[in-house]
Design an enzyme around this catalytic site. Structure first.
Site, PDB file in Angstrom:
ATOM      1  CG  ASP A   1      79.995  -6.698 -15.349  1.00  0.00           C
ATOM      2  OD1 ASP A   1      79.283  -5.904 -14.691  1.00  0.00           O
ATOM      3  OD2 ASP A   1      79.595  -7.291 -16.367  1.00  0.00           O
TER       4      ASP A   1
ATOM      5  CG  LEU B   1      71.494 -21.309 -22.822  1.00  0.00           C
ATOM      6  CD1 LEU B   1      72.744 -21.520 -21.990  1.00  0.00           C
ATOM      7  CD2 LEU B   1      70.311 -22.038 -22.212  1.00  0.00           C
TER       8      LEU B   1
END
Length: 474
Positions: A265, A150
């Site tokens: 984040d 991925l």
């Protein structure tokens, strides 16, 4: 003689007619047969080569003869004694499969476990529990099959995989271990936090595999992320869907903040979405457990576009409000289809913020002039602009919620818990506030996504394949 003939007839007739047996009777018969075989095997093992019983021979030997108290027997001796006394039951199988995660094992595996792996009569200790899970296949790299790559980051490579135990898709985050430094602190932090977070809107950590060369985190697999979702609906989301995604984001974040965990984040790439529309917080590599109201941390956190102005100016003392600024930026991005403050440098990022919200002063942001960066940059005196002119698709409640998140003074920003009760979410109903932590918002029949106006089709299926998958979970 007639009576004997009648008995023979009844016996033959009963044998010729098939008897209907319930599942409970079948299981009871199976358990009894297994126990008989198990006891017979133990009797055979207990008889020595000369027909003597080794246990009887050892019966004159007591723990005190060896200087050991009865409670100080070695684990091996205690285990062997329990082995000779234990019996198999269906309840044992249920206890054995009480795993610390939501998992469904194949039926053939359960049958094999019933036949070959009876459990101890006492509750499993932590060490025995780990051994039990290892026997099943957890903690072993060969349990998972890699399918597609991925993406790849500085420390980790992420693969789409499949579990041989459950046949479910998983995400394998393979972190390379440098022998000089060991596991990266971000990986250690992510594991230590995620293993204690069990919520419908937080990605689940299923397994952890440690080898000499790598540390592999096994996550539940989700098809897409919020950034990909926006791309595939032409950056034009249904405002109803914006509200549902926003509520799920706040729900997961409130759970973290209640446990004094800061994500640090937040960005669309770190909000994963499955085909059902469930949104889950991911990538806790920068997250921290906060033990006191304020503490000094690094200011090199949060992707630039979603970083609050106090952190941009160098503040290292912050709390949960650091995440709430990012929530506001994401809310705006979902409503408009474009990032709110897409700066390429810290100075440009601050410039974009001040141009929209107005250049702060001591009256609007007490203490701002104490930041040396603020004095050095000498920003123009911008006046605040109305948010409604930049996000016209948001209703009055939506604008009010957005405004309460994009505040300069961090302690004034609305908390995630308070935001969940904002009138903006009133149309979702009352039952969304009564869900268990692990229950999906979509378990309520009244909560359903609508078709996005800019929907292009296959919004969930294509992004999760090959190199198109955003490198968002490193």
């Amino acid at each position: 003689m007639i009576m004997n003939k009648m008995k023979n007839f009844k016996r033959r007739f009963s044998l010729s007619v098939p008897r209907t047996e319930t599942i409970e009777e079948s299981l009871a018969e199976f358990t009894e047969q297994f126990n008989q075989l198990h006891n017979r095997r133990n009797e055979d093992l207990q008889l020595g080569p000369l027909g003597r019983d080794p246990l009887q021979e050892c019966s004159t030997f007591s723990p005190t003869d060896s200087g050991e108290e009865p409670g100080q027997l070695s684990p091996g001796v205690q285990f062997q004694r329990r082995q000779n006394q234990r019996r198999f039951s269906m309840e044992d199988v249920s206890k054995r499969l009480s795993l610390p995660m939501d998992i469904r094992l194949p039926q053939e595996f359960l049958q094999k476990l019933q036949m070959e792996s009876p459990d101890l009569p006492k509750p499993l200790s932590r060490m025995s529990r780990r051994a039990s899970l290892s026997d099943i296949g957890f903690g072993k790299l060969e349990t998972y099959v890699k399918l597609d790559k991925l993406g790849e980051g500085t420390y980790a490579t992420v693969f789409k995989g499949r579990s041989k135990l459950t046949e479910n898709l998983v995400a394998l985050k393979e972190i390379r271990l440098e022998h000089e430094e060991g596991a990266p602190c971000t990986a250690i932090r992510e594991v230590s936090l995620l293993k204690n977070l069990k919520h419908a809107n937080i990605v689940t950590l299923h397994d952890l595999i440690h080898t000499d060369r790598s540390l592999t985190l096994v996550f539940e697999y989700l098809d897409s992320d919020l950034k990909q979702y926006l791309d595939h609906c032409g950056n034009l989301m249904s405002m109803h869907n914006v509200k549902i995604f926003m509520f799920q984001l706040l729900r997961g974040l409130a759970y973290c903040h209640h446990r004094k965990i800061l994500h640090r984040d937040l960005k669309p790439q770190n909000l994963l979405i499955n085909e059902r529309g469930e949104l889950k917080l991911a990538d806790f590599g920068l997250a921290r457990a906060k033990s006191v109201p304020t503490k000094t941390y690094s200011n090199e956190v949060v992707t630039l576009w979603y970083r609050p102005p106090d952190v941009l100016l160098g503040s290292t003392e912050y709390s949960t409000p650091i995440d709430m600024w990012g929530v506001g930026c994401i809310h705006y991005e979902m409503a408009t289809g474009r990032p709110l403050f897409p700066g390429s440098t810290v100075k440009e990022e601050l410039h974009l913020i001040f141009r929209l919200l107005g250049t702060p002063t001591e009256e609007t942001w007490p203490g701002v002039t104490a930041f040396s960066e603020f004095r050095t940059y000498s920003f123009p005196r911008y006046l605040p602009q109305p948010l409604i002119s930049h996000a016209p698709r948001l209703d009055t409640d939506g604008i009010q919620l957005l405004s309460s998140l994009l505040l300069y003074e961090s302690k004034s920003r609305m908390s995630a818990e308070a935001a969940l009760s904002h009138p903006y979410f009133r149309s979702l109903g009352e039952r969304v506030h009564q869900l268990e932590d692990t229950a999906s918002i979509f378990s309520l029949k009244e909560i359903q996504l609508q078709k996005d106006p800019g929907y292009r089709g296959l919004a969930f299926q294509q992004p999760g394949r090959g190199k198109n998958r955003r490198q968002s979970i490193f």
